[in-house]
Design an enzyme around this catalytic site. Structure first.
Site, PDB file in Angstrom:
ATOM      1  N   ARG A 193       0.861  -1.192   0.000  1.00 33.59           N
ATOM      2  CA  ARG A 193       0.000   0.000   0.000  1.00 33.59           C
ATOM      3  C   ARG A 193       0.893   1.236   0.000  1.00 33.59           C
ATOM      4  O   ARG A 193       1.251   1.785   1.033  1.00 33.59           O
ATOM      5  CB  ARG A 193      -0.901  -0.021   1.243  1.00 33.59           C
ATOM      6  CG  ARG A 193      -1.764   1.199   1.423  1.00 33.59           C
ATOM      7  CD  ARG A 193      -2.855   1.334   0.388  1.00 33.59           C
ATOM      8  NE  ARG A 193      -3.776   0.203   0.420  1.00 33.59           N
ATOM      9  CZ  ARG A 193      -4.548  -0.142  -0.639  1.00 33.59           C
ATOM     10  NH1 ARG A 193      -4.497   0.553  -1.767  1.00 33.59           N
ATOM     11  NH2 ARG A 193      -5.349  -1.176  -0.551  1.00 33.59           N
TER      12      ARG A 193
ATOM     13  N   GLN B 224      -8.400  -7.550  -8.773  1.00 32.77           N
ATOM     14  CA  GLN B 224      -8.231  -6.136  -9.133  1.00 32.77           C
ATOM     15  C   GLN B 224      -6.744  -5.831  -9.348  1.00 32.77           C
ATOM     16  O   GLN B 224      -5.896  -6.219  -8.544  1.00 32.77           O
ATOM     17  CB  GLN B 224      -8.786  -5.290  -7.976  1.00 32.77           C
ATOM     18  CG  GLN B 224      -8.268  -3.889  -7.890  1.00 32.77           C
ATOM     19  CD  GLN B 224      -9.361  -2.870  -7.617  1.00 32.77           C
ATOM     20  OE1 GLN B 224     -10.460  -2.965  -8.153  1.00 32.77           O
ATOM     21  NE2 GLN B 224      -9.059  -1.890  -6.787  1.00 32.77           N
TER      22      GLN B 224
ATOM     23  N   ARG C 101       1.800  -6.936  -9.265  1.00 31.06           N
ATOM     24  CA  ARG C 101       2.135  -6.347  -7.956  1.00 31.06           C
ATOM     25  C   ARG C 101       2.114  -7.390  -6.847  1.00 31.06           C
ATOM     26  O   ARG C 101       2.474  -7.083  -5.713  1.00 31.06           O
ATOM     27  CB  ARG C 101       1.187  -5.189  -7.632  1.00 31.06           C
ATOM     28  CG  ARG C 101      -0.268  -5.594  -7.477  1.00 31.06           C
ATOM     29  CD  ARG C 101      -1.147  -4.421  -7.083  1.00 31.06           C
ATOM     30  NE  ARG C 101      -2.532  -4.831  -6.838  1.00 31.06           N
ATOM     31  CZ  ARG C 101      -3.420  -4.103  -6.188  1.00 31.06           C
ATOM     32  NH1 ARG C 101      -3.089  -2.902  -5.739  1.00 31.06           N
ATOM     33  NH2 ARG C 101      -4.651  -4.527  -6.008  1.00 31.06           N
TER      34      ARG C 101
ATOM     35  N   HIS D 153       1.221   2.815 -10.514  1.00 24.70           N
ATOM     36  CA  HIS D 153       0.270   3.334  -9.508  1.00 24.70           C
ATOM     37  C   HIS D 153       1.017   4.147  -8.442  1.00 24.70           C
ATOM     38  O   HIS D 153       1.111   3.737  -7.271  1.00 24.70           O
ATOM     39  CB  HIS D 153      -0.422   2.121  -8.880  1.00 24.70           C
ATOM     40  CG  HIS D 153      -1.651   2.426  -8.081  1.00 24.70           C
ATOM     41  ND1 HIS D 153      -1.711   3.403  -7.126  1.00 24.70           N
ATOM     42  CD2 HIS D 153      -2.885   1.849  -8.100  1.00 24.70           C
ATOM     43  CE1 HIS D 153      -2.919   3.416  -6.591  1.00 24.70           C
ATOM     44  NE2 HIS D 153      -3.650   2.475  -7.171  1.00 24.70           N
TER      45      HIS D 153
ATOM     46  N   ASP E 236     -11.483   9.423  -7.755  1.00 19.74           N
ATOM     47  CA  ASP E 236     -11.019   8.260  -8.519  1.00 19.74           C
ATOM     48  C   ASP E 236     -11.360   8.516  -9.990  1.00 19.74           C
ATOM     49  O   ASP E 236     -12.468   8.211 -10.429  1.00 19.74           O
ATOM     50  CB  ASP E 236     -11.709   6.993  -7.988  1.00 19.74           C
ATOM     51  CG  ASP E 236     -11.047   5.713  -8.491  1.00 19.74           C
ATOM     52  OD1 ASP E 236     -10.088   5.823  -9.277  1.00 19.74           O
ATOM     53  OD2 ASP E 236     -11.505   4.626  -8.099  1.00 19.74           O
TER      54      ASP E 236
ATOM     55  N   GLU F 119      -1.227   8.409 -11.464  1.00 16.84           N
ATOM     56  CA  GLU F 119      -0.809   7.100 -11.968  1.00 16.84           C
ATOM     57  C   GLU F 119      -0.792   7.094 -13.494  1.00 16.84           C
ATOM     58  O   GLU F 119      -1.838   7.181 -14.128  1.00 16.84           O
ATOM     59  CB  GLU F 119      -1.781   6.040 -11.448  1.00 16.84           C
ATOM     60  CG  GLU F 119      -2.088   6.179  -9.958  1.00 16.84           C
ATOM     61  CD  GLU F 119      -3.357   5.440  -9.532  1.00 16.84           C
ATOM     62  OE1 GLU F 119      -3.801   4.517 -10.231  1.00 16.84           O
ATOM     63  OE2 GLU F 119      -3.905   5.795  -8.482  1.00 16.84           O
TER      64      GLU F 119
HETATM   65  C1  BG6 Z   1      -6.747   3.118  -8.287  1.00 20.47           C
HETATM   66  C2  BG6 Z   1      -8.145   2.790  -8.764  1.00 20.47           C
HETATM   67  O1  BG6 Z   1      -5.853   3.034  -9.354  1.00 20.47           O
HETATM   68  O2  BG6 Z   1      -6.374   2.170  -7.293  1.00 20.47           O
HETATM   69  C3  BG6 Z   1      -9.105   2.771  -7.586  1.00 20.47           C
HETATM   70  O3  BG6 Z   1      -8.562   3.733  -9.739  1.00 20.47           O
HETATM   71  C4  BG6 Z   1      -8.608   1.834  -6.507  1.00 20.47           C
HETATM   72  O4  BG6 Z   1     -10.404   2.411  -8.034  1.00 20.47           O
HETATM   73  C5  BG6 Z   1      -7.178   2.208  -6.139  1.00 20.47           C
HETATM   74  O5  BG6 Z   1      -9.456   1.925  -5.397  1.00 20.47           O
HETATM   75  C6  BG6 Z   1      -6.573   1.304  -5.070  1.00 20.47           C
HETATM   76  O6  BG6 Z   1      -6.697  -0.027  -5.442  1.00 20.47           O
HETATM   77  P1  BG6 Z   1      -6.213  -1.184  -4.493  1.00 20.47           P
HETATM   78  O7  BG6 Z   1      -6.589  -2.458  -5.177  1.00 20.47           O
HETATM   79  O8  BG6 Z   1      -4.730  -1.025  -4.345  1.00 20.47           O
HETATM   80  O9  BG6 Z   1      -6.924  -0.992  -3.188  1.00 20.47           O
END
Ligand code: BG6
Length: 345
Positions: A78, A102, A107, A184, A258, A320
């Site tokens: 994170r 997602q 990663r 990101h 977002d 990003e």
């Molecule tokens: C961003 C997305 O790139 O990443 C968001 O646009 C998302 O929708 C965010 O919430 C964080 O994603 P994650 O999977 O790391 O919690």
């Protein structure tokens, strides 16, 4: 980051003393660190090839990493620069990526450190670190969910005041595949202080008030703008994925944000992070058409167990660079490359 194991210093040029950079692998071979003679430094975790620290010569950290981030491979980091591949966001149900989580698997996978670029391959005074991930190295569970033969080479190049990241994706199999890529990047915002001057009725009382009541507050997201995206088309993921056009004057955040921007200016035109009226960072892109701007705000941060401190959203912004609004199709033997360069000012 903590280094429980004594670092093993590597010569960056295969045995010869290197006047340019010191490259080290530590933490049981899971963290690669490079330090330039200027003091600029970068740290890359092999898990996800995630850049987890970028500091300038004065030691100032440019990236935000949650203090609760997992760096042991149990979940994506994170903060820093997680790499999103082969799908951005939740995969569409009718797509070949449908079974992936997602943001895909890059990663969540351990990458290989391919080494430092040889002499002449990186700018003088800079260091280029290469990382690789291919279908051959991937956990079987990921292969079952996305069975394509691919190769990824991720390069992280550190120069004084500058960090560039580039990704090369190649299709090494017989079958074509579609992919999306995103860097990101979580930027830290909080570098300065703003001063609040009390309203006073006369010059004398103003002076006295200033001396007695000057209030210094640390700057945060409220004093931050993103510029360079004016008049860009964007998808507002917080408003039913409506397509909108960014108004002039830069982007100021005041709630969970977002948005996926697709500016029509050339990718080399920098997007800037402006704190308290001063540009602190600019980002230029190469072959990456889109830019996601994300901040979880108070409610989003509360919902993430690995986001700490809970008010850390005030001191970060994700800008990003990527290629995510459409799919990049790679036929057998095709290669795609995208890059970003972040310059501190
Ligand atoms: C961003 C997305 O790139 O990443 C968001 O646009 C998302 O929708 C965010 O919430 C964080 O994603 P994650 O999977 O790391 O919690």
């Amino acid at each position: 980051m903590d280094r429980p194991n004594k670092p093993a210093a590597l010569s960056a040029t295969g045995g010869k003393p290197d006047p340019q950079a010191q490259v080290t692998i530590s933490q049981a071979s899971s963290l690669v660190t490079a330090v330039l003679p200027t003091g600029d430094s970068v740290e890359v975790l092999l898990y996800g090839a995630t850049v987890v620290s970028w500091k300038d010569a004065s030691g100032q950290e440019k990236l935000f990493v949650s203090t609760a981030a997992k760096t042991d491979g149990s979940k994506p980091v994170r903060g820093g620069i997680p790499l999103v591949f082969p799908v951005f966001g939740a995969p569409p149900k009718d797509h070949a990526t449908a079974k992936l989580p997602q943001h895909g698997f890059a990663r969540n996978s351990r990458w290989e450190f391919l080494g430092k670029a040889g002499d002449g391959e990186s700018e003088s005074g800079s260091v280029k670190l290469d990382f690789g991930l291919s279908s051959g190295q991937l956990d079987q569970a990921w292969k079952d969910k996305w069975p394509y033969d691919f190769g990824l080479v991720y390069s992280v190049t550190l120069s004084p005041g500058k960090l560039a990241t580039s990704l090369v994706v190649s299709n090494e199999g017989e079958e074509a595949f579609e992919c999306q890529v995103l860097m990101h990047t979580y930027f830290r915002v909080n570098v300065g202080f703003k001063f609040l001057f009390p309203a006073s009725s006369s010059a004398l009382s103003f002076t006295l008030d200033c001396l007695t009541n000057l209030i210094a507050l640390q700057q945060d997201i409220a004093d931050t703008k993103v510029t360079g995206l004016d008049s860009a088309s964007y998808i507002d993921k917080m408003d039913g994925a409506k397509v909108k056009t960014q108004a002039a004057g830069g982007i100021s955040l005041s709630a969970l944000t977002d948005c996926v921007y697709t500016p029509d200016t050339p990718p080399s035109d920098p997007i800037a992070i402006v704190e308290g009226g001063k540009t602190t960072l600019s980002i230029s892109r190469d072959n990456m058409a889109d830019v996601v701007v994300w901040n979880p705000w108070e409610e989003g941060a509360k919902g993430m167990g690995d986001f700490e401190p809970k008010d850390g959203w005030k001191n970060m912004i994700c800008v990003e660079a990527g290629s995510v609004r459409s799919w990049t199709k790679l036929e057998r033997g095709d290669v795609w490359e995208g890059a970003q360069t972040m310059t501190a000012s």
